[in-house]
Motif scaffolding. Structure first.
Motif, PDB file in Angstrom:
ATOM      1  N   ILE A  75       5.550  20.999  -6.573  1.00 54.18           N
ATOM      2  CA  ILE A  75       4.197  20.609  -6.541  1.00 54.18           C
ATOM      3  C   ILE A  75       3.654  20.038  -7.552  1.00 54.18           C
ATOM      4  CG2 ILE A  75       1.826  22.012  -6.608  1.00 54.18           C
ATOM      5  CD1 ILE A  75       3.097  24.094  -4.996  1.00 54.18           C
ATOM      6  N   LYS A  76       4.129  20.184  -8.834  1.00 56.48           N
ATOM      7  CA  LYS A  76       3.608  19.383 -10.005  1.00 56.48           C
ATOM      8  C   LYS A  76       3.845  17.814 -10.029  1.00 56.48           C
ATOM      9  CE  LYS A  76       0.969  19.043 -13.600  1.00 56.48           C
ATOM     10  NZ  LYS A  76       1.246  18.693 -14.975  1.00 56.48           N
ATOM     11  N   ILE A  80       8.443  17.053  -1.985  1.00 54.39           N
ATOM     12  CA  ILE A  80       8.500  17.820  -0.957  1.00 54.39           C
ATOM     13  C   ILE A  80       9.516  18.990  -1.209  1.00 54.39           C
ATOM     14  CG2 ILE A  80       8.843  18.178   1.493  1.00 54.39           C
ATOM     15  CD1 ILE A  80       7.453  15.072   1.459  1.00 54.39           C
ATOM     16  N   VAL A  81       9.173  20.148  -1.174  1.00 55.13           N
ATOM     17  CA  VAL A  81      10.130  21.192  -1.264  1.00 55.13           C
ATOM     18  C   VAL A  81      11.057  21.311  -0.041  1.00 55.13           C
ATOM     19  CG1 VAL A  81      10.271  23.853  -1.070  1.00 55.13           C
ATOM     20  CG2 VAL A  81       8.177  22.789  -2.363  1.00 55.13           C
ATOM     21  N   PRO A  82      12.443  21.664  -0.236  1.00 53.02           N
ATOM     22  CA  PRO A  82      13.562  21.543   0.825  1.00 53.02           C
ATOM     23  C   PRO A  82      12.964  22.532   1.792  1.00 53.02           C
ATOM     24  CG  PRO A  82      14.677  22.055  -1.487  1.00 53.02           C
ATOM     25  CD  PRO A  82      13.045  21.875  -1.633  1.00 53.02           C
ATOM     26  N   LYS A 162       2.011   8.272  -2.811  1.00 51.05           N
ATOM     27  CA  LYS A 162       3.252   7.373  -2.642  1.00 51.05           C
ATOM     28  C   LYS A 162       4.190   8.185  -1.582  1.00 51.05           C
ATOM     29  CE  LYS A 162       6.532   4.767  -5.305  1.00 51.05           C
ATOM     30  NZ  LYS A 162       8.008   5.319  -5.078  1.00 51.05           N
ATOM     31  N   VAL A 163       4.339   9.424  -2.059  1.00 55.48           N
ATOM     32  CA  VAL A 163       5.397  10.374  -0.875  1.00 55.48           C
ATOM     33  C   VAL A 163       4.615  10.248   0.388  1.00 55.48           C
ATOM     34  CG1 VAL A 163       5.671  12.910  -0.463  1.00 55.48           C
ATOM     35  CG2 VAL A 163       6.050  11.704  -2.810  1.00 55.48           C
ATOM     36  N   TYR A 164       3.334  10.561   0.451  1.00 52.88           N
ATOM     37  CA  TYR A 164       2.617  10.632   1.689  1.00 52.88           C
ATOM     38  C   TYR A 164       2.900   9.119   2.621  1.00 52.88           C
ATOM     39  CZ  TYR A 164      -1.072   9.953   5.298  1.00 52.88           C
ATOM     40  OH  TYR A 164      -1.755   9.797   6.465  1.00 52.88           O
TER      41      TYR A 164
END
Ligand SMILES: Nc1ncnc2c1ncn2[C@@H]1O[C@H](COP(=O)(O)OP(=O)(O)O)[C@@H](O)[C@H]1O
Ligand SMILES: Nc1ccn([C@@H]2O[C@H](COP(=O)(O)OP(=O)(O)O)[C@@H](O)[C@H]2O)c(=O)n1
Ligand SMILES: [Mg+2]
Length: 209
Positions: A75-76, A80-82, A162-164
């Motif tokens: 989260i920090k 994205i968590v598995p 960026k992840v989005y």
């Protein structure tokens, strides 16, 4: 009586979660686009149960789970968590609830989330509610959110954007190609956004409030 029931036929309305038939709507959009805010309104007006993947992960971290440190770090960093972890939390929440209509907010956030959820639960979303919002507006909202979140700081916000762009937009595009995306202009004031949301849900449901 005497009629052969086609047990292999898919239910026209709803997917199976064990024995329970459920309707699932995925709620997607960038960080700060207003997903959580509008889900609260949808719950009130249309009787859905709201499951926020982010909220479930934060609660799991708080509960002292063995995955707590990993979740906190992801989260920090805006990562994205598995899906294994997140799907288990979503499944548990759906099974513990008697409702048969769920808003799944902030999930699936990448292709791994999407494919794993479908294969593990067998659930296909009814549609995907997509809150479309510019980064300038999302950034302003996140910096003003004031919920004490570890990820609402400018460094993490940039990573989340960026992840989005790289991981979540392709999922929205996937559902768009299947005709499942209902796109909402999320830059307007909350009440106006909800008017647009209502026009998506009203044809499907009797208003309960
Ligand atoms: N349409 C809107 N106009 C202005 N502010 C909004 C709007 N929707 C949500 N907000 C505010 O923006 C912040 C982020 O909203 P939230 O619902 O938590 O978004 P998300 O779950 O997509 O990150 C919150 O402080 C919320 O009150
Ligand atoms: N499907 C998901 C949803 C959230 N998360 C994590 O939780 C963080 C916060 O998600 P959230 O949905 O609460 O964030 P907002 O989009 O509401 O601002 C994400 O940035 C991820 O680190 C995840 O790993 N997988
Ligand atoms: Mg949220």
């Amino acid at each position: 009586m005497g009629t052969v029931v086609d047990s292999g036929k898919k239910e026209a309305n709803g997917s199976s979660l064990s024995e329970k038939k459920v309707t699932v709507v995925f709620v997607l959009g960038g960080p700060g686009s207003g997903k959580g805010t509008q889900c609260t309104n949808i719950v009130e007006h249309f009787g859905y149960t709201h499951l926020s993947a982010g909220d479930l992960l934060r609660a799991e971290k708080e509960s002292g789970s063995e995955n707590g440190t990993m979740i906190q770090n992801m989260i920090k960093e805006g990562k994205i968590v598995p899906s294994e972890v997140t799907i288990k939390l979503l499944q548990r929440a759906m099974q513990a609830n008697n409702n048969d209509k769920f808003l799944i907010d902030g999930f699936p956030r990448n292709e791994e989330n999407r494919a794993a959820f479908e294969s593990v639960t067998g659930i296909e979303p009814e549609f995907v509610l997509f809150f479309d919002c510019s980064e300038v507006v999302m950034e302003r909202r996140l910096l003003g959110r004031n919920q004490g979140r570890a990820d609402d700081n400018i460094d993490t916000i940039r990573k989340r954007f960026k992840v989005y762009m790289e991981s979540t937009l392709p999922v929205i595009e996937y559902y768009n190609s299947k005709g499942k995306v209902r796109k909402i202009d999320a830059e307007k004031p909350v009440e106006e956004v909800f008017e647009a949301v209502k026009s998506v849900f009203t044809p499907l449901h009797e208003k309960v409030a």
